[in-house]
Design a protein around this motif. Structure first.
Motif, PDB file in Angstrom:
ATOM      1  N   GLY A 145      14.923   9.448   5.536  1.00 35.78           N
ATOM      2  CA  GLY A 145      14.003   9.300   4.147  1.00 35.78           C
ATOM      3  C   GLY A 145      14.072  10.504   3.708  1.00 35.78           C
ATOM      4  O   GLY A 145      14.499  11.516   4.562  1.00 35.78           O
ATOM      5  N   LYS A 146      13.993  10.445   2.647  1.00 37.93           N
ATOM      6  CA  LYS A 146      13.299  12.411   2.105  1.00 37.93           C
ATOM      7  C   LYS A 146      11.793  12.388   1.753  1.00 37.93           C
ATOM      8  O   LYS A 146      10.926  11.064   0.647  1.00 37.93           O
ATOM      9  CB  LYS A 146      14.725  12.747   1.328  1.00 37.93           C
ATOM     10  CG  LYS A 146      14.359  11.528   0.418  1.00 37.93           C
ATOM     11  CD  LYS A 146      15.529  12.028  -0.861  1.00 37.93           C
ATOM     12  CE  LYS A 146      15.888  11.680  -1.620  1.00 37.93           C
ATOM     13  NZ  LYS A 146      17.177  11.835  -2.851  1.00 37.93           N
ATOM     14  N   ALA A 147      11.574  13.556   1.830  1.00 38.36           N
ATOM     15  CA  ALA A 147       9.266  13.642   1.121  1.00 38.36           C
ATOM     16  C   ALA A 147      10.283  14.782  -0.307  1.00 38.36           C
ATOM     17  O   ALA A 147      10.971  16.279   0.600  1.00 38.36           O
ATOM     18  CB  ALA A 147       9.130  13.916   2.090  1.00 38.36           C
ATOM     19  N   LYS A 148       9.497  15.022  -1.296  1.00 40.66           N
ATOM     20  CA  LYS A 148       9.746  16.074  -2.101  1.00 40.66           C
ATOM     21  C   LYS A 148       7.061  16.516  -1.940  1.00 40.66           C
ATOM     22  O   LYS A 148       6.833  15.641  -2.194  1.00 40.66           O
ATOM     23  CB  LYS A 148       9.704  16.198  -3.336  1.00 40.66           C
ATOM     24  CG  LYS A 148      11.612  15.317  -3.249  1.00 40.66           C
ATOM     25  CD  LYS A 148      11.556  15.309  -5.375  1.00 40.66           C
ATOM     26  CE  LYS A 148      13.124  14.866  -4.720  1.00 40.66           C
ATOM     27  NZ  LYS A 148      13.717  14.726  -6.166  1.00 40.66           N
ATOM     28  N   ILE A 149       7.392  17.796  -1.536  1.00 40.38           N
ATOM     29  CA  ILE A 149       6.152  18.135  -1.689  1.00 40.38           C
ATOM     30  C   ILE A 149       5.387  19.002  -2.272  1.00 40.38           C
ATOM     31  O   ILE A 149       6.854  20.615  -2.424  1.00 40.38           O
ATOM     32  CB  ILE A 149       5.413  18.887   0.174  1.00 40.38           C
ATOM     33  CG1 ILE A 149       6.006  16.899   1.137  1.00 40.38           C
ATOM     34  CG2 ILE A 149       3.925  18.794   0.253  1.00 40.38           C
ATOM     35  CD1 ILE A 149       5.918  17.629   2.464  1.00 40.38           C
ATOM     36  N   ASN A 150       4.931  19.147  -2.727  1.00 37.61           N
ATOM     37  CA  ASN A 150       4.179  21.109  -3.817  1.00 37.61           C
ATOM     38  C   ASN A 150       3.240  20.944  -3.127  1.00 37.61           C
ATOM     39  O   ASN A 150       2.274  20.611  -2.182  1.00 37.61           O
ATOM     40  CB  ASN A 150       3.717  20.323  -5.688  1.00 37.61           C
ATOM     41  CG  ASN A 150       5.398  19.486  -5.992  1.00 37.61           C
ATOM     42  OD1 ASN A 150       5.911  20.371  -6.068  1.00 37.61           O
ATOM     43  ND2 ASN A 150       4.932  18.254  -6.542  1.00 37.61           N
ATOM     44  N   PHE A 151       3.355  22.443  -3.068  1.00 38.51           N
ATOM     45  CA  PHE A 151       1.681  23.211  -2.210  1.00 38.51           C
ATOM     46  C   PHE A 151       0.822  24.435  -3.300  1.00 38.51           C
ATOM     47  O   PHE A 151       1.913  24.760  -4.256  1.00 38.51           O
ATOM     48  CB  PHE A 151       2.402  24.449  -1.467  1.00 38.51           C
ATOM     49  CG  PHE A 151       3.248  24.150  -0.088  1.00 38.51           C
ATOM     50  CD1 PHE A 151       2.258  23.445   0.578  1.00 38.51           C
ATOM     51  CD2 PHE A 151       4.333  23.567  -0.915  1.00 38.51           C
ATOM     52  CE1 PHE A 151       2.878  23.105   2.193  1.00 38.51           C
ATOM     53  CE2 PHE A 151       5.722  22.872   0.375  1.00 38.51           C
ATOM     54  CZ  PHE A 151       4.779  22.778   1.503  1.00 38.51           C
ATOM     55  N   ASP A 152       0.164  24.604  -3.524  1.00 43.28           N
ATOM     56  CA  ASP A 152      -0.699  25.191  -4.406  1.00 43.28           C
ATOM     57  C   ASP A 152      -0.979  26.306  -3.595  1.00 43.28           C
ATOM     58  O   ASP A 152      -0.079  26.945  -2.618  1.00 43.28           O
ATOM     59  CB  ASP A 152      -2.598  24.022  -4.185  1.00 43.28           C
ATOM     60  CG  ASP A 152      -3.610  24.325  -2.887  1.00 43.28           C
ATOM     61  OD1 ASP A 152      -2.931  24.817  -2.079  1.00 43.28           O
ATOM     62  OD2 ASP A 152      -3.975  23.836  -2.913  1.00 43.28           O
ATOM     63  N   THR A 153      -1.598  27.456  -4.376  1.00 39.92           N
ATOM     64  CA  THR A 153      -1.621  28.832  -4.122  1.00 39.92           C
ATOM     65  C   THR A 153      -2.053  29.410  -2.289  1.00 39.92           C
ATOM     66  O   THR A 153      -2.002  30.289  -2.730  1.00 39.92           O
ATOM     67  CB  THR A 153      -2.330  29.384  -5.234  1.00 39.92           C
ATOM     68  OG1 THR A 153      -3.848  28.968  -5.584  1.00 39.92           O
ATOM     69  CG2 THR A 153      -1.506  29.604  -6.612  1.00 39.92           C
ATOM     70  N   SER A 154      -3.090  28.428  -1.964  1.00 34.90           N
ATOM     71  CA  SER A 154      -3.314  28.766  -0.974  1.00 34.90           C
ATOM     72  C   SER A 154      -2.226  27.622  -0.269  1.00 34.90           C
ATOM     73  O   SER A 154      -2.965  27.802   1.227  1.00 34.90           O
ATOM     74  CB  SER A 154      -4.874  27.965  -1.032  1.00 34.90           C
ATOM     75  OG  SER A 154      -4.897  26.950  -1.145  1.00 34.90           O
ATOM     76  N   GLY A 155      -1.482  27.397   0.163  1.00 34.56           N
ATOM     77  CA  GLY A 155      -0.667  26.670   0.627  1.00 34.56           C
ATOM     78  C   GLY A 155      -0.807  25.320   1.155  1.00 34.56           C
ATOM     79  O   GLY A 155      -0.415  24.686   1.872  1.00 34.56           O
ATOM     80  N   LYS A 156      -2.064  24.582   1.077  1.00 38.31           N
ATOM     81  CA  LYS A 156      -2.347  23.574   0.875  1.00 38.31           C
ATOM     82  C   LYS A 156      -1.522  22.882   0.479  1.00 38.31           C
ATOM     83  O   LYS A 156      -0.318  22.606  -0.955  1.00 38.31           O
ATOM     84  CB  LYS A 156      -3.756  22.746   0.170  1.00 38.31           C
ATOM     85  CG  LYS A 156      -4.677  23.412   1.273  1.00 38.31           C
ATOM     86  CD  LYS A 156      -6.189  23.181   0.395  1.00 38.31           C
ATOM     87  CE  LYS A 156      -6.986  24.190   1.678  1.00 38.31           C
ATOM     88  NZ  LYS A 156      -8.845  23.686   0.979  1.00 38.31           N
ATOM     89  N   ILE A 157      -0.950  21.704   1.120  1.00 41.89           N
ATOM     90  CA  ILE A 157       0.029  19.980   0.237  1.00 41.89           C
ATOM     91  C   ILE A 157      -1.081  19.519  -0.966  1.00 41.89           C
ATOM     92  O   ILE A 157      -2.217  19.267  -0.332  1.00 41.89           O
ATOM     93  CB  ILE A 157       0.373  18.855   0.924  1.00 41.89           C
ATOM     94  CG1 ILE A 157       0.691  20.115   2.225  1.00 41.89           C
ATOM     95  CG2 ILE A 157       1.621  18.463   0.203  1.00 41.89           C
ATOM     96  CD1 ILE A 157       1.402  18.760   2.855  1.00 41.89           C
ATOM     97  N   LYS A 158      -0.344  19.464  -2.321  1.00 39.28           N
ATOM     98  CA  LYS A 158      -0.744  19.116  -3.342  1.00 39.28           C
ATOM     99  C   LYS A 158      -0.643  17.560  -3.213  1.00 39.28           C
ATOM    100  O   LYS A 158       0.010  16.678  -2.626  1.00 39.28           O
ATOM    101  CB  LYS A 158      -0.019  19.137  -4.062  1.00 39.28           C
ATOM    102  CG  LYS A 158      -0.568  20.492  -4.866  1.00 39.28           C
ATOM    103  CD  LYS A 158      -0.284  21.236  -5.917  1.00 39.28           C
ATOM    104  CE  LYS A 158      -0.271  22.393  -6.972  1.00 39.28           C
ATOM    105  NZ  LYS A 158       0.734  22.476  -8.161  1.00 39.28           N
TER     106      LYS A 158
END
Length: 227
Positions: A145-158
């Motif tokens: 599979g594959k995953a798309k992940i976004n991060f906030d400015t503190s490095g936490k996963i959205k």
């Protein structure tokens, strides 16, 4: 003198424009950032190692980002390892220059891997009672599979992640009552919706081929239908 200055200026402008064009369309293949990326990964866990050959860097002028594509990535943790089909990272140039957390997005691809091996690897990286139970429930099978992940400015996963993949030749036994046999399936996990499409498979000898199961986290309900 003035002509010489103008000539040098035009050469610099031409070189800069050409460099930006080249980086935007063709990118730069280098191993210069290898140690930097690997050291950042180790800050997550000292036993965690990301092995790869080179990185290809593309410049996105519109978003002011660097798009980093890692060549032949492989995850190593203690005595276990698994290959990745892709690892792409989007890095904010502005945040990078300001020495802030610069990673904005990531895309990870997993090659076809034994499910029990993957569960064991994840459990070593971040132990969980759920993973321990899952290892006992799952008898065999493979997953990719594959995953798309976004991060906030503190490095936490959205929470606007997207995970899609497939399961092959999957067998499991749940609560000693439900036997899942010879199952192939496709799945999609989004923020508020999980869906699984059974291409083929049986639960307690009931054929559920071409069935789709959906769980909506917002409405707290689930549905099942034949396709």
């Amino acid at each position: 003198m003035i002509k010489w200055i103008i000539r040098v200026f035009l050469i610099l402008v031409t070189f800069t424009v050409f460099s930006l064009f080249f980086l935007s369309f063709y990118g730069l293949e280098t191993d210069y950032f290898n140690s930097t990326i690997q050291n950042k990964v180790r800050t997550f866990n000292s036993n965690f190692n990301l092995e790869f050959q080179k990185t290809n860097i593309l410049l996105d002028l519109k978003q002011l980002e660097l798009k980093v594509k890692v060549t032949k990535p492989k995850i190593n943790f203690n005595n276990m390892s698994t290959d990745l089909s892709k690892l792409n990272l989007n890095i904010s140039i502005k945040s990078f220059l300001k020495d802030e957390f610069a990673l904005q997005r990531g895309e990870v691809g997993l090659v076809r891997t034994d499910i029990k091996k993957l569960i064991e690897l994840i459990n070593q990286i971040k132990p969980s009672p759920f993973l321990f139970v899952a290892k006992e429930i799952f008898n065999k099978g493979q997953i990719e599979g594959k995953a798309k992940i976004n991060f906030d400015t503190s490095g936490k996963i959205k929470d606007d992640y997207e995970i899609i993949g497939s399961i092959f030749n999957f067998d499991a036994k749940i609560l000693k009552k439900f036997n899942i046999n010879q199952t192939d399936a496709e799945f999609e996990l989004l923020k508020n919706n999980y869906s699984v499409y059974l291409i083929k498979g049986n639960i307690n000898d009931i054929n559920l081929a071409n069935s789709k199961f959906e769980i909506n986290k917002e409405n707290k309900n689930w549905s099942q239908k034949q396709i």
